[in-house]
Design a protein around this motif. Structure first.
Motif, PDB file in Angstrom:
ATOM      1  N   UNK A  56       0.825  -1.204   0.000  1.00 11.22           N
ATOM      2  CA  UNK A  56       0.000   0.000   0.000  1.00 11.22           C
ATOM      3  C   UNK A  56       0.861   1.255   0.000  1.00 11.22           C
ATOM      4  N   UNK A  57       1.935   1.244   0.802  1.00 16.59           N
ATOM      5  CA  UNK A  57       2.828   2.408   0.848  1.00 16.59           C
ATOM      6  C   UNK A  57       3.482   2.649  -0.510  1.00 16.59           C
ATOM      7  N   UNK A  58       3.882   1.566  -1.170  1.00 16.55           N
ATOM      8  CA  UNK A  58       4.485   1.689  -2.498  1.00 16.55           C
ATOM      9  C   UNK A  58       3.502   2.323  -3.477  1.00 16.55           C
ATOM     10  N   UNK A  59       2.243   1.904  -3.404  1.00 18.02           N
ATOM     11  CA  UNK A  59       1.232   2.443  -4.330  1.00 18.02           C
ATOM     12  C   UNK A  59       1.011   3.933  -4.115  1.00 18.02           C
ATOM     13  N   UNK A  60       1.293   4.429  -2.895  1.00 19.81           N
ATOM     14  CA  UNK A  60       1.155   5.859  -2.617  1.00 19.81           C
ATOM     15  C   UNK A  60       2.412   6.634  -3.010  1.00 19.81           C
ATOM     16  N   UNK A  61       3.555   6.033  -2.810  1.00 19.92           N
ATOM     17  CA  UNK A  61       4.815   6.723  -3.106  1.00 19.92           C
ATOM     18  C   UNK A  61       5.109   6.780  -4.604  1.00 19.92           C
ATOM     19  N   UNK A  62       4.713   5.751  -5.358  1.00 26.16           N
ATOM     20  CA  UNK A  62       5.070   5.713  -6.786  1.00 26.16           C
ATOM     21  C   UNK A  62       4.570   6.932  -7.561  1.00 26.16           C
ATOM     22  N   UNK A  63       3.277   7.279  -7.514  1.00 28.49           N
ATOM     23  CA  UNK A  63       2.844   8.463  -8.269  1.00 28.49           C
ATOM     24  C   UNK A  63       3.457   9.752  -7.724  1.00 28.49           C
ATOM     25  N   UNK A 149      14.632   7.773  -3.103  1.00 26.45           N
ATOM     26  CA  UNK A 149      15.410   6.853  -2.266  1.00 26.45           C
ATOM     27  C   UNK A 149      14.498   6.106  -1.311  1.00 26.45           C
ATOM     28  N   UNK A 150      13.533   6.801  -0.732  1.00 31.21           N
ATOM     29  CA  UNK A 150      12.586   6.156   0.173  1.00 31.21           C
ATOM     30  C   UNK A 150      11.753   5.105  -0.571  1.00 31.21           C
ATOM     31  N   UNK A 151      11.354   5.407  -1.798  1.00 31.44           N
ATOM     32  CA  UNK A 151      10.587   4.436  -2.579  1.00 31.44           C
ATOM     33  C   UNK A 151      11.418   3.187  -2.850  1.00 31.44           C
ATOM     34  N   UNK A 152      12.690   3.372  -3.157  1.00 30.45           N
ATOM     35  CA  UNK A 152      13.563   2.223  -3.390  1.00 30.45           C
ATOM     36  C   UNK A 152      13.684   1.368  -2.127  1.00 30.45           C
ATOM     37  N   UNK A 373      12.616  -0.206   6.053  1.00 26.36           N
ATOM     38  CA  UNK A 373      11.331   0.474   5.802  1.00 26.36           C
ATOM     39  C   UNK A 373      10.206  -0.507   6.072  1.00 26.36           C
ATOM     40  N   UNK A 374       9.176  -0.045   6.755  1.00 23.92           N
ATOM     41  CA  UNK A 374       7.988  -0.858   7.004  1.00 23.92           C
ATOM     42  C   UNK A 374       6.802   0.063   7.220  1.00 23.92           C
ATOM     43  N   UNK A 375       5.601  -0.512   7.259  1.00 28.18           N
ATOM     44  CA  UNK A 375       4.380   0.292   7.425  1.00 28.18           C
ATOM     45  C   UNK A 375       3.382  -0.495   8.260  1.00 28.18           C
ATOM     46  N   UNK A 376       2.502   0.247   8.933  1.00 31.07           N
ATOM     47  CA  UNK A 376       1.444  -0.417   9.694  1.00 31.07           C
ATOM     48  C   UNK A 376       0.095  -0.160   9.033  1.00 31.07           C
ATOM     49  N   UNK A 377      -0.945  -0.767   9.598  1.00 29.18           N
ATOM     50  CA  UNK A 377      -2.253  -0.684   8.937  1.00 29.18           C
ATOM     51  C   UNK A 377      -2.860   0.716   9.014  1.00 29.18           C
ATOM     52  N   UNK A 378      -2.329   1.573   9.894  1.00 28.93           N
ATOM     53  CA  UNK A 378      -2.792   2.962   9.932  1.00 28.93           C
ATOM     54  C   UNK A 378      -2.245   3.777   8.768  1.00 28.93           C
ATOM     55  N   UNK A 379      -1.288   3.194   8.039  1.00 26.00           N
ATOM     56  CA  UNK A 379      -0.672   3.917   6.930  1.00 26.00           C
ATOM     57  C   UNK A 379       0.588   4.666   7.323  1.00 26.00           C
ATOM     58  N   UNK A 380       1.039   4.501   8.554  1.00 25.95           N
ATOM     59  CA  UNK A 380       2.274   5.156   8.995  1.00 25.95           C
ATOM     60  C   UNK A 380       3.460   4.366   8.471  1.00 25.95           C
ATOM     61  N   UNK A 381       4.343   5.047   7.740  1.00 25.46           N
ATOM     62  CA  UNK A 381       5.514   4.412   7.138  1.00 25.46           C
ATOM     63  C   UNK A 381       6.755   4.832   7.919  1.00 25.46           C
ATOM     64  N   UNK A 382       7.554   3.857   8.326  1.00 30.01           N
ATOM     65  CA  UNK A 382       8.776   4.128   9.081  1.00 30.01           C
ATOM     66  C   UNK A 382      10.000   3.809   8.229  1.00 30.01           C
ATOM     67  N   UNK A 383      11.052   4.595   8.417  1.00 38.70           N
ATOM     68  CA  UNK A 383      12.299   4.394   7.690  1.00 38.70           C
ATOM     69  C   UNK A 383      13.474   4.415   8.664  1.00 38.70           C
ATOM     70  N   UNK A 384      14.543   3.711   8.295  1.00 38.94           N
ATOM     71  CA  UNK A 384      15.791   3.750   9.047  1.00 38.94           C
ATOM     72  C   UNK A 384      16.957   3.880   8.089  1.00 38.94           C
ATOM     73  N   UNK A 385      18.097   4.312   8.614  1.00 37.84           N
ATOM     74  CA  UNK A 385      19.297   4.479   7.795  1.00 37.84           C
ATOM     75  C   UNK A 385      19.822   3.121   7.328  1.00 37.84           C
TER      76      UNK A 385
END
Length: 400
Positions: A56-63, A149-152, A373-385
């Motif tokens: 779901x996160x990918x589908x939002x980040x791609x466009x 970079x985040x999308x990758x 990178x991961x996401x929860x069902x609320x749609x919150x996306x987390x990233x780390x270095x």
């Protein structure tokens, strides 16, 4: 002219009072709590649901990335905090709105207000940073990462999670190295979450799967030869009393204790021929316990006397093993099938300094993983270095 002057003075006074009101009225603690609530769910970082949420996160980040992503954050945004103003604040707000850390507003003004404070804290929570509402160094660098970079990262981690999810059992432990966290999972829910300290870049924590077999209470620590070579000899040359201060004893191959004064610490070949054992106690490098699981790397989880490191942003300090905050909770969770090993008994055993080895009746699987990178069902996306540069290498599998 006097009327114009009065109007200018009045506006200046109004601005001053407005900024004071911002500083006085903002519930910074409430903003931190709200930000942390977005990520402090009982959803595991590693699960089938995570793979779906990443899709779901990918589908939002791609466009969004296809349309250019978010704007570059100016260097002048560094150091911004509540009550500051100016054009860099406008750029900061636009950046936070782009990543859904702030709600969309009709007009973006130049005041670092309550909404901006909450937006920065939300961004910090999602990126595993100390939540202080300030655009400090770590926050500025994280804000500067391009959306592409985040999308990758989302692509890579979707594949990593998908590759591992099929092998998960109902109950398991996950060490996520980039986040330096540990999750104890049961039936798809996180029952415990622990801050961790993992291996630094030159002594990386290995990625693997195993089963937790034994708890060593108040263990001796046998200093690995690699640490004797890299660290211990250097410390002894700097401070001849180092071993005594750390309660470390030296033994030869026959079990006879050797005096540190009898060893030539400038001769590495001589120093590594002995066994170095640290006694149980407050200074022991493994603290009050060691959590064992089979692996060819001599890697394990353990307590630590150095609790201060758990408060850092980047917790990559160990020589490969994993230090666990609030380890007594994890030990009682692992031993709950052993009968009366509740938290109170764990604490009592720690305090007694008794050497005790307890076999785990439930061989709980453990996975050390690399999820940035991961996401929860609320749609919150987390990233780390990408601390070990596995994202940069495009790695999605980690077979030895």
């Amino acid at each position: 002219m006097p009327a114009i002057v009065r109007a200018q003075e009045s506006e200046s006074i109004w601005d001053m009072f407005s900024r004071k009101r911002v500083l006085r009225d903002v519930d910074q603690g409430g903003n931190t709590a709200a930000a942390e609530a977005l990520i402090a769910t009982n959803e595991p970082i590693l699960s089938y649901d995570t793979a779906y949420n990443l899709q779901l996160a990918i589908s939002q980040y791609e466009p969004f990335v296809a349309n250019g992503g978010w704007e570059e954050i100016p260097q002048e945004a560094y150091g911004l905090s509540l009550g500051k103003d100016g054009r860099p604040v406008i750029a900061l707000k636009r950046r936070l709105i782009s990543s859904n850390d702030m709600a969309i507003v009709e007009n973006v003004n130049d005041l670092f207000d309550a909404e901006t404070d909450r937006g920065v804290r939300t961004f910090q929570a999602r990126h595993g940073l100390i939540v202080n509402g300030q655009v400090d160094e770590a926050t500025w660098y994280a804000l500067s990462v391009p959306a592409a970079t985040r999308l990758q990262q989302l692509y890579l981690n979707f594949t990593r999670v998908q590759n591992t999810a099929s092998s998960l059992s109902p109950r398991y432990v996950v060490v996520n190295i980039p986040a330096a966290t540990i999750e104890a999972v049961n039936d798809g829910m996180v029952e415990q979450r622990h801050t961790a300290v993992v291996g630094r870049v030159d002594r990386a924590t290995p990625i693997m799967a195993s089963k937790i077999s034994q708890i060593n209470f108040n263990p001796y620590w046998h200093v690995p030869k690699s640490l004797v070579q890299k660290d211990l000899t250097k410390y002894m040359l700097e401070n001849p009393n180092y071993l005594a201060e750390q309660n470390i004893h030296i033994y030869d191959g026959s079990g006879n204790e050797i005096s540190p004064a009898s060893i030539d610490w400038t001769n590495l070949g001589n120093a590594i021929n002995y066994m170095y054992r640290q006694e149980p106690g407050a200074a022991n490098s493994m603290g009050h316990c060691k959590i064992n699981f089979y692996n060819p790397y001599d890697c394990y989880l353990h307590d630590t006397p150095g609790k201060e490191l758990f408060g850092e942003n980047a917790r990559f300090h160990s020589s490969g093993c994993v230090r666990v905050d609030n380890v007594a909770d994890l030990v009682s969770w692992l031993l709950r099938d052993n009968g009366d090993w509740d938290r109170a008994r764990v604490d009592t055993t720690f305090a007694s300094l008794e050497r005790l080895d307890v076999e785990c009746q439930a061989r709980v699987p453990i996975h050390t993983t690399y999820i940035t990178a991961w996401a929860n069902r609320q749609g919150t996306v987390s990233f780390r270095d990408d601390v070990y540069q596995f994202d940069a290498q495009g790695k999605v599998t980690f077979e030895a």
